[in-house]
Write an enzyme that holds these catalytic residues in place. Structure first.
Site, short mmCIF file in Angstrom:
data_model
loop_
_atom_site.label_atom_id
_atom_site.label_comp_id
_atom_site.label_asym_id
_atom_site.label_seq_id
_atom_site.Cartn_x
_atom_site.Cartn_y
_atom_site.Cartn_z
N ASP A 140 10.32 -52.82 -2.68
CA ASP A 140 10.68 -53.17 -4.06
C ASP A 140 11.01 -54.66 -4.18
OD1 ASP A 140 11.21 -52.77 -6.71
OD2 ASP A 140 13.16 -51.83 -6.42
N ARG A 192 10.28 -59.38 -9.20
CA ARG A 192 11.42 -60.32 -9.28
C ARG A 192 11.19 -61.56 -8.41
NH1 ARG A 192 15.50 -55.98 -7.85
NH2 ARG A 192 13.54 -54.82 -7.77
N ASN A 233 3.97 -45.63 -11.64
CA ASN A 233 3.37 -46.98 -11.70
C ASN A 233 2.12 -47.04 -12.58
OD1 ASN A 233 4.23 -47.92 -8.26
ND2 ASN A 233 5.33 -48.31 -10.16
C1 FPP Z 1 7.45 -52.90 -6.11
O1 FPP Z 1 7.73 -54.15 -6.67
C2 FPP Z 1 6.16 -52.85 -5.44
C3 FPP Z 1 5.08 -52.11 -5.84
C4 FPP Z 1 5.06 -51.28 -7.04
C5 FPP Z 1 3.81 -52.10 -5.11
C6 FPP Z 1 3.84 -52.34 -3.63
C7 FPP Z 1 2.54 -52.90 -3.26
C8 FPP Z 1 2.30 -53.87 -2.35
C9 FPP Z 1 3.35 -54.43 -1.48
C10 FPP Z 1 0.95 -54.46 -2.18
C11 FPP Z 1 -0.18 -53.56 -1.87
C12 FPP Z 1 0.08 -52.48 -0.89
C13 FPP Z 1 -0.59 -52.21 0.26
C14 FPP Z 1 -0.21 -51.01 1.05
C15 FPP Z 1 -1.66 -53.06 0.80
P1 FPP Z 1 7.97 -54.23 -8.24
O2 FPP Z 1 6.72 -54.74 -8.85
O3 FPP Z 1 8.48 -52.93 -8.75
O4 FPP Z 1 9.09 -55.33 -8.28
P2 FPP Z 1 10.21 -55.53 -9.42
O5 FPP Z 1 11.08 -54.30 -9.38
O6 FPP Z 1 10.92 -56.75 -8.95
O7 FPP Z 1 9.48 -55.73 -10.71
#
Ligand code: FPP
Length: 247
Positions: free
Chosen positions: A21, A25, A69
């Site tokens: 997560d 941010r 998502n």
């Molecule tokens: C959460 O950050 C992250 C995700 C929803 C996606 C995770 C994906 C990756 C790390 C990249 C691709 C994955 C692989 C396995 C190659 P957020 O966007 O919810 O962050 P925020 O809460 O700060 O907005």
């Protein structure tokens, strides 16, 4: 002090699950587009896979895309799917070199065709690898998984393949997407949020939880090792007393 020296090789958690997560941010703090947060998140994914495989973790589950998502802006969903495809292509050699087998949990049939094809390919090419399972949760939601499990068990009861009296924890385990995997020992969530967000609700029954303020794109091998050191300093009692555990 070198963190690796503090890790007891005999007490490595078998199954580590991570809620990655903070990509959004991270990007916002730097005045960048969210997509760049995800792109940098891939670096953290690579570091974590290498760190887990170095330590001998048997299963690493990464929450890459939840059922919730899908409601993000279309462009962000598209960018995440493209990142998934390109990362799988880039990482295949590393998987083979490190003897890592890829598998997925979730409703992968709802992913774009290109992502499904790439996943199928890497799953097939790594199917005989034995050192670590990299389990990607994609279009995954734990409640959906449980609903699906109940439907499949009910079908067996209706078809008289199973008696209601035979339903126990083992039967439920065997019908979850994670049926081949051990329970989660250690759950990590980055970015300071302290929530489970519909992740592996059944499988984390006895897991230790670890929350860190580090945003996912900044998560490095050392952060993983630090988390493992903390895990090893916890006492897992599974409902027993301390004295019973020490014996
Ligand atoms: C959460 O950050 C992250 C995700 C929803 C996606 C995770 C994906 C990756 C790390 C990249 C691709 C994955 C692989 C396995 C190659 P957020 O966007 O919810 O962050 P925020 O809460 O700060 O907005």
């Amino acid at each position: 002090m070198n963190l690796l020296n503090q890790i007891d090789p005999d007490k490595i958690p078998k199954h580590v699950a991570i809620i990655m997560d903070g990509n959004g941010r991270w990007a916002k703090q730097k005045g960048l587009m969210r997509v760049l947060g995800h792109r940098n998140g891939v670096k953290a994914v690579k570091q974590t896979i290498d760190a887990a495989s170095e330590l001998g973790v048997e299963v690493l589950t990464l929450y890459a895309f939840s059922t919730e998502n899908w409601s993000r802006p279309k462009t962000e969903v598209k960018a995440l799917m493209n990142l998934l495809v390109s990362s799988l292509k880039d990482e295949l050699d590393n998987f083979q070199k490190k003897n890592i087998r890829l598998q997925t949990i979730g409703q992968t049939e709802s992913l774009p065709k290109k992502a499904q094809k790439q996943l199928r390919e890497v799953i097939e090419l790594t199917k005989n690898n034995t050192s670590m399972v990299l389990n990607l949760a994609l279009s995954y939601g734990s409640r959906e998984e449980i609903v699906n499990t109940i439907k499949n068990i009910s079908k067996k009861v209706v078809n008289k393949q199973l008696l209601i009296e035979e339903i126990d924890e083992k039967i439920i385990n065997n019908h979850l997407y994670t049926f081949t995997l051990p329970d989660v020992d250690f759950l990590i969530r980055t970015s300071g949020e302290k929530r489970i967000s519909n992740f592996l609700l059944w499988q984390i029954a006895y897991a230790e939880f670890y929350f860190t303020d580090v945003l996912w794109p900044d998560f490095r091998k050392e952060d993983f090792f630090k988390a493992i050191v903390e895990y090893q300093n916890r006492e897992r009692r599974f409902g027993k007393t301390s004295e019973q555990i020490i014996k």
